[in-house]
Design an enzyme around this catalytic site. Structure first.
Site, PDB file in Angstrom:
ATOM      1  N   ASP A   1      -9.119  -0.473  -7.452  1.00 47.16           N
ATOM      2  CA  ASP A   1      -8.367  -0.490  -6.373  1.00 47.16           C
ATOM      3  C   ASP A   1      -7.750  -2.786  -6.583  1.00 47.16           C
ATOM      4  O   ASP A   1      -6.813  -1.984  -5.725  1.00 47.16           O
ATOM      5  CB  ASP A   1      -9.157  -0.698  -5.353  1.00 47.16           C
TER       6      ASP A   1
ATOM      7  N   PHE B   1       3.197   4.012  -2.379  1.00 38.29           N
ATOM      8  CA  PHE B   1       2.453   4.989  -3.883  1.00 38.29           C
ATOM      9  C   PHE B   1       2.656   4.435  -5.426  1.00 38.29           C
ATOM     10  O   PHE B   1       1.304   4.970  -6.311  1.00 38.29           O
ATOM     11  CB  PHE B   1       4.032   6.412  -3.746  1.00 38.29           C
TER      12      PHE B   1
ATOM     13  N   ALA C   1      -3.507 -18.507  -2.239  1.00 39.50           N
ATOM     14  CA  ALA C   1      -3.881 -16.650  -2.064  1.00 39.50           C
ATOM     15  C   ALA C   1      -4.860 -16.024  -3.449  1.00 39.50           C
ATOM     16  O   ALA C   1      -6.032 -15.311  -3.040  1.00 39.50           O
ATOM     17  CB  ALA C   1      -2.857 -16.156  -1.360  1.00 39.50           C
TER      18      ALA C   1
ATOM     19  N   HIS D   1       0.810  -1.086   0.410  1.00 37.05           N
ATOM     20  CA  HIS D   1      -0.172   0.396  -0.110  1.00 37.05           C
ATOM     21  C   HIS D   1       1.061   1.625   0.020  1.00 37.05           C
ATOM     22  O   HIS D   1       0.966   1.793   1.344  1.00 37.05           O
ATOM     23  CB  HIS D   1      -1.524  -0.322   1.576  1.00 37.05           C
TER      24      HIS D   1
END
Length: 375
Positions: free
Chosen positions: A250, A103, A300, A101
């Protein structure tokens, strides 16, 4: 806070090294201001295939500035370029050096949002203010993310969890930092909005950023799917659609080419393991999907793509079928890729277990002895 300093810092306190690095980044950003971006690069910037790993931080800031220009937001909202540049600089400064998380993730999400705006021709479906909300929400959606998710914040009873009463503490914080930056005179890119526009802008930014809390994922996707006949004139329908667009942007890594998307999996797992290691040390609950002893890259990915990404992308594709080939198809290919990786991993584990069993029972050593005696 921040108005008196030459380099104001928003969100959590930044280290001297971070401030120095951001100053260097901004200096490069300033040098690029006189450079004309080629038409080819401007067109590539609109594509989901854009390679976000090829650009340095100062260059990414410049590309973000170009997004505001090419969407005509600078022109329509009388945004002064020095203020836009100061805003983007403060955004860069407010992202932390976390494995995921950070830039570059901010730029990745913003670039995908920008691409979706063009791909879905949202300029003809939303008004200018809503386009501004989408772009700014994408830029600000993870500001000052500490690298530890909401579950950790709540279980560890952090300052953020206390401040926001355990309700989406991170997302509330991201939105709060965004408006802290926008409240500073030098970086206030919305200073020409009238009172009604400002009210809509603030409400839209907050609702879109809060929608990125994965704890609310099913609630939001279910509400969007429940709309039988989408009415673009209905403000509630449009807002829900905007929330879905930000959610898609996102978590859009798997919509990109594999050589661009796969490194993000390693970054995410690194951040997960960093958190779960801390949780074990602190005696806090550990989610299995974040535990380095229980999760692998394919395990995952398979469940996340199957149960989160594909239903989300399908819900948007019902309304915008133009995303199927450039956005949804790569996600389906990623699902096959990680499913195949998972199958191979399982076979290796089973074969390894069989070898271990035979070794423990002496079967392999007996066979080797038999071969040796024949020789």
């Amino acid at each position: 806070r921040g108005h008196a300093n030459a380099v104001p810092s928003f969100g959590s306190k930044k280290s001297k090294e971070k401030l120095q690095f951001s100053q260097q980044v901004f200096q490069k950003f300033e040098r690029l201001r006189a450079v004309e971006l080629t038409e080819a690069t401007r067109e590539l910037l609109k594509k989901p295939t854009f390679d976000i790993w090829q650009w340095e931080d100062g260059e990414m800031l410049y590309l973000m500035q170009q997004m505001f220009v090419d969407l005509k937001l600078v022109e329509r909202f009388y945004i002064e370029l020095p203020k836009l540049q100061a805003f983007l600089f403060q955004v860069h400064l407010s992202y932390n050096y976390t494995p995921y998380h950070n830039f570059r993730h901010c730029f990745c999400v913003t670039q995908m949002m920008y691409g979706l705006i063009w791909l879905c021709n949202l300029q003809d479906k939303l008004d200018d203010l809503e386009i501004l909300i989408l772009l700014v929400a994408a830029i600000c959606h993870d500001l000052d993310h500490p690298g530890y998710n909401n579950s950790y914040q709540v279980n560890a009873r952090t300052e953020l969890a206390m401040l926001y009463n355990d309700i989406s503490p991170l997302e509330n914080h991201h939105a709060s930092v965004a408006f802290e930056i926008l409240s500073c005179t030098n970086s206030n890119i919305i200073n020409h909005l009238n009172a009604e526009q400002h009210k809509r802008f603030r409400s839209g930014i907050i609702k879109c950023i809060l929608a990125t809390d994965m704890a609310r994922h099913n609630e939001i996707v279910t509400a969007f799917k429940a709309i039988d006949t989408f009415d673009i004139e209905n403000a509630d329908h449009r807002l829900l659609m905007m929330m879905i667009f930000l959610k898609v942007a996102d978590i859009s890594n798997e919509a990109r080419p594999m050589d661009v998307s796969e490194p993000w999996v390693e970054c995410l797992l690194q951040e997960f393991f960093m958190q779960s290691d801390a949780e074990k040390l602190e005696g806090l609950p550990v989610a299995p999907f974040m535990d380095r002893e229980k999760v692998t890259k394919p395990t995952a990915q398979v469940g996340f793509i199957q149960y989160v990404l594909i239903p989300l992308y399908e819900s948007l594709a019902r309304l915008f079928p133009e995303i199927r080939e450039p956005i949804l198809a790569p996600v389906n290919r990623a699902f096959e890729y990680y499913s195949d990786m998972s199958r191979k991993q399982k076979e290796m584990e089973e074969n390894g277990g069989e070898i271990a069993r035979k070794l423990s029972q002496g079967e392999l050593s007996d066979k080797r002895s038999s071969v040796s005696s024949k020789e």
